[in-house]
Design a protein around this motif. Structure first.
Motif, PDB file in Angstrom:
ATOM      1  N   GLU A 119       0.833  -1.202   0.000  1.00 52.43           N
ATOM      2  CA  GLU A 119       0.000   0.000   0.000  1.00 52.43           C
ATOM      3  C   GLU A 119       0.863   1.246   0.000  1.00 52.43           C
ATOM      4  O   GLU A 119       0.412   2.336   0.298  1.00 52.43           O
ATOM      5  CB  GLU A 119      -0.927  -0.014   1.228  1.00 52.43           C
ATOM      6  N   SER A 120       2.130   1.051  -0.301  1.00 52.03           N
ATOM      7  CA  SER A 120       3.072   2.140  -0.155  1.00 52.03           C
ATOM      8  C   SER A 120       3.749   2.378  -1.483  1.00 52.03           C
ATOM      9  O   SER A 120       3.659   1.574  -2.407  1.00 52.03           O
ATOM     10  CB  SER A 120       4.069   1.745   0.938  1.00 52.03           C
ATOM     11  N   ASN A 121       4.407   3.503  -1.575  1.00 48.27           N
ATOM     12  CA  ASN A 121       5.214   3.737  -2.756  1.00 48.27           C
ATOM     13  C   ASN A 121       6.547   4.308  -2.317  1.00 48.27           C
ATOM     14  O   ASN A 121       6.747   5.515  -2.291  1.00 48.27           O
ATOM     15  CB  ASN A 121       4.511   4.663  -3.744  1.00 48.27           C
ATOM     16  N   ALA A 122       7.443   3.410  -1.922  1.00 44.80           N
ATOM     17  CA  ALA A 122       8.726   3.830  -1.367  1.00 44.80           C
ATOM     18  C   ALA A 122       9.549   4.582  -2.403  1.00 44.80           C
ATOM     19  O   ALA A 122      10.157   5.602  -2.107  1.00 44.80           O
ATOM     20  CB  ALA A 122       9.494   2.620  -0.857  1.00 44.80           C
ATOM     21  N   MET A 123       9.519   4.109  -3.639  1.00 47.47           N
ATOM     22  CA  MET A 123      10.333   4.765  -4.670  1.00 47.47           C
ATOM     23  C   MET A 123       9.889   6.210  -4.862  1.00 47.47           C
ATOM     24  O   MET A 123      10.695   7.119  -4.974  1.00 47.47           O
ATOM     25  CB  MET A 123      10.194   4.023  -6.004  1.00 47.47           C
ATOM     26  N   TRP A 124       8.574   6.401  -4.881  1.00 45.21           N
ATOM     27  CA  TRP A 124       8.053   7.754  -5.045  1.00 45.21           C
ATOM     28  C   TRP A 124       8.377   8.596  -3.813  1.00 45.21           C
ATOM     29  O   TRP A 124       8.840   9.722  -3.910  1.00 45.21           O
ATOM     30  CB  TRP A 124       6.539   7.688  -5.276  1.00 45.21           C
ATOM     31  N   GLY A 125       8.189   7.972  -2.617  1.00 48.87           N
ATOM     32  CA  GLY A 125       8.459   8.684  -1.386  1.00 48.87           C
ATOM     33  C   GLY A 125       9.905   9.135  -1.278  1.00 48.87           C
ATOM     34  O   GLY A 125      10.213  10.119  -0.621  1.00 48.87           O
TER      35      GLY A 125
END
Ligand SMILES: [Zn+2]
Lengths: 388, 313
Positions: A119-125
């Motif tokens: 549910e996350s977007n580490a690359m974007w974050g």
């Protein structure tokens, strides 16, 4: 007045997987917490405080999730606090909880870390498009791969080492029911044949993206005496940080990591880590970080870490097993990854690691790091309480 | 001194959420125009429902229907609705305790003005015409003096339940890179690379940050570095990154410009990717109108000796 000895008496993890669509974040953390309480044979009422950690809020886009998780963790009416140190956070969180016990602020503390990467977007974050700045020119591995090449140049390591680490960790994961990746048909040839993504890093030498949580119950001497199963005793614990980028930064062997390890060894009275420590669970997001950290943590001289890997010393049945759980290479819910390392170290000295148990493990190091190598946290746990 | 730069920075992302059993029932209920609360061990009904008892920490799963009518328990007037809020005309943010519930739900109350709203006033749900299983299925509340309608007696079990939602996030900033980086960017416009030297350790930072991260002192002395430099380490990128229009494979390198004390990052071109090596001497290649060099290409000089750049990897 001396510090209160800190014992790990309960450990709980979820079965780490790519996506837990059946539970909310609350449901996920609850599962790990319940298992840790069950292991310790305690109830919510026995917990004096809750210390929780996760990676940056931006990953899942839930701001300050700890506030909404208080109900699920039985924290209402108790102190609850959040620790925030990027990828090392699971380790730092456990240390903050341990310090509350060591300082006799609380008797029994529940500590927990989680990430729901599905549910996350580490690359974007991590790669926000900042005005005026040059866009990043490579993906996640592109940040790490040049450091790996620098290590290879410095140490003269043959380019086969990375595959050996990945092959070992993925086989260890097969013995760990909680691990995310269970590649039953893994072979060294398959690892070596996997695509080169960011040369010198291959696909099979990178970590997966996982949903998972890990929890531990930490307690004082009196709590340990009541524990139904053998406790793990904290013999030393430390955190260090340094800037992400500065003139003279050594990405291959960051000074913060060396200093952090030295502090832990000093607290625990470890003169020679290679001789005095039985196994290591370390944060290896890309396989080459195993030999790099072996040197950084003092298990091998500079430029020699890869020889331990190559000669089989770090295998599960080797003289210094590394990443018995399968490591970050097999399971990576980012915020929880550091705590999973700490928990594995504790499981080993408690003799509770099941099929991936190292026989006679008496002192095991748990290691976490994060960000651009700017946060480090480590603890050494033992089967016997610290001398006091 | 050049002007300090500023620019808007808008970050948007559609996050997904798995709901778990309780929120799944609650939001699916809204889709079907049924409001569900959850019963606690001390027989209170919480709306919106939660998964775990705030008092005992026990798991809560006993869903009960409450009425679409209720009472305002407190409110605040919103004079200027912002993007993404439930109504685009001024409205009250209200906490509404629905009939049958023991806690209040936050939502918008559509009212002509603040003088028409009071604590204790009766309201009802105005349902959205199109409902998907989201809190926005309640368009808003509206004043209502009539009786509460009959409940459907729903038990919270639905066919085709909603199990996940998309929760868009948006952050709106004004970003400024500050004095030091503004000067750096200003110099780049003339194809010059200007860093700053730390007065304590004498290291030259490119790009400059206005302070030395190791000494903790401000930096001001400007130092032009480059344009040539040395590839200190690199990787070969074989997978296309999102939003990057560069043909793979390509080389992503750390480049120590002559005179700089740490490497910056850039792409290497003008040479086959498999011939790039540590120590390669390079210079920037500019394209019309670009803020940064497009890439760096070999200068043709002999490679730098490892000893000269081993601290700059
Ligand atoms: Zn300085």
């Amino acid at each position: 007045m001396s510090k209160e000895p800190v014992a790990v008496v309960g450990i709980g993890q979820t079965k780490h997987v790519a996506a837990r669509r059946d539970v909310s974040i609350a449901g996920l953390v609850r599962e790990a917490a319940r298992r840790a309480l069950a292991d310790a044979e305690l109830t919510w009422a026995d917990i004096d405080a809750v210390v929780i950690g996760k990676a940056p809020d931006f990953f899942e886009g839930v701001m300050m999730p700890e506030l909404y998780l208080a109900d699920a963790l039985g924290a209402v009416g108790k102190p609850m606090l959040r620790v925030h140190t990027a990828g090392s956070v699971g380790g730092s969180t456990a240390l903050v909880a341990a310090n509350l016990v060591a300082a006799r602020v609380h008797g029994t503390v529940l500590t927990l870390a989680f990430e729901k990467q599905s549910e996350s977007n580490a690359m974007w974050g991590l790669s926000l498009p900042i005005p005026f700045q040059q866009p990043l020119l490579a993906g996640a591995g592109g940040f790490f791969a040049p450091h790996v090449r620098a290590y290879m140049r410095r140490s003269g390591a043959p380019d086969t080492i990375g595959s050996l680490v990945a092959y070992k960790d993925r086989r260890n994961a097969l013995k760990n029911p909680c691990a995310h990746l269970h590649e039953h048909d893994i072979t060294l040839e398959k690892v070596q044949a996997s695509p080169m993504l960011w040369d010198p890093i291959r696909y099979s030498e990178t970590c997966p993206s996982s949903d998972g949580a890990c929890a531990m119950v930490l307690t004082d001497r009196a709590g340990a005496a009541r524990a139904p199963r053998p406790p793990a005793w904290m013999l030393g614990g430390a955190m260090r940080s340094e800037p992400t980028l500065f003139a003279g930064k050594d990405f291959v062997s960051p000074r913060a990591g060396r200093d952090c390890a030295a502090d832990v060894y000093r607290q625990a009275g470890i003169a020679d880590p290679r001789r005095d420590i039985d196994a290591v669970e370390m944060y290896v997001p890309f396989s080459w970080y195993e030999p790099m950290w072996l040197e950084n943590l003092g298990f091998a001289a500079e430029g020699e870490g890869w020889k331990l890997t190559e000669s089989g010393v770090t295998e599960l049945d080797g003289d210094l097993p590394v990443n018995m759980s399968g490591g970050v290479l097999s399971t990576n819910p980012i915020g929880a990854s550091g705590m999973i390392r700490f928990a594995e170290a504790a499981l080993q000295v408690r003799g509770q690691a099941g099929e991936h148990q190292v026989d006679g493990a008496r002192r095991v190091l748990g290691h976490a790091y994060g960000g651009g190598s700017q946060f480090f946290s480590m603890w050494l746990v033992g089967s016997a309480p610290p001398h006091s | 001194m050049p002007e300090v730069l500023k620019a808007p920075l808008v970050l948007e992302f559609p996050f997904t959420r798995s709901l778990g059993p309780v929120q799944s029932a609650f939001l699916t209920g809204l889709r079907e125009r049924v409001v569900l609360g959850v019963r606690t061990s001390d027989a209170r009904t919480l709306v919106p429902p939660v998964e775990y008892d705030p008092v005992t920490a026990e798991e809560l799963r006993d869903l009960v229907e409450v009425a679409p009518t209720g009472t305002v328990t407190t409110w605040a007037w919103n004079h200027a609705p912002r993007r993404g809020q439930p109504l685009d005309t001024p409205f009250a943010w209200a906490l509404v305790r629905l009939d049958g519930a023991d806690t209040a739900l936050l939502h918008a109350l559509d009212a002509p003005g603040p003088d028409t709203v009071r604590t204790g006033m009766r309201v009802r749900i105005r349902w959205a015409e199109e409902r998907t299983g989201a809190i926005t299925d309640i368009a808003c509340f509206e004043p209502y003096d009539g009786a509460a309608p009959r409940l459907t007696g729903h038990d919270g079990h639905f066919d085709n339940a909603v199990t996940g939602i998309v929760a868009p996030a948006r952050l709106d900033y004004t970003y400024s890179p500050g004095r030091a980086q503004s000067a750096y960017i200003d110099a780049l416009a003339g194809h010059r690379t200007v860093g700053e030297r730390c007065p304590a350790c004498r290291k030259v930072y490119v790009p400059p940050r206005g302070a030395c991260p190791t000494c903790g002192v401000a930096t001001a002395e400007q130092v032009e570095v480059g344009p040539r430099g040395t590839v200190t380490t690199f990787c070969i990128v074989n997978i296309k990154a999102k939003n990057l229009d560069i043909e793979v494979p390509y080389v992503y390198a750390h480049i120590a410009l002559d005179g700089a004390d740490l490497a910056l990052h850039g792409r290497i071109g003008g040479i086959p990717y498999d011939r790039v090596r540590m120590g390669l001497r390079v210079e920037p290649v500019w394209t019309e109108g670009a803020r940064y060099p497009d890439h760096y290409r070999p200068t043709g000089e002999p490679d730098a000796q490892y000893e000269t750049y081993k601290e700059l990897l």
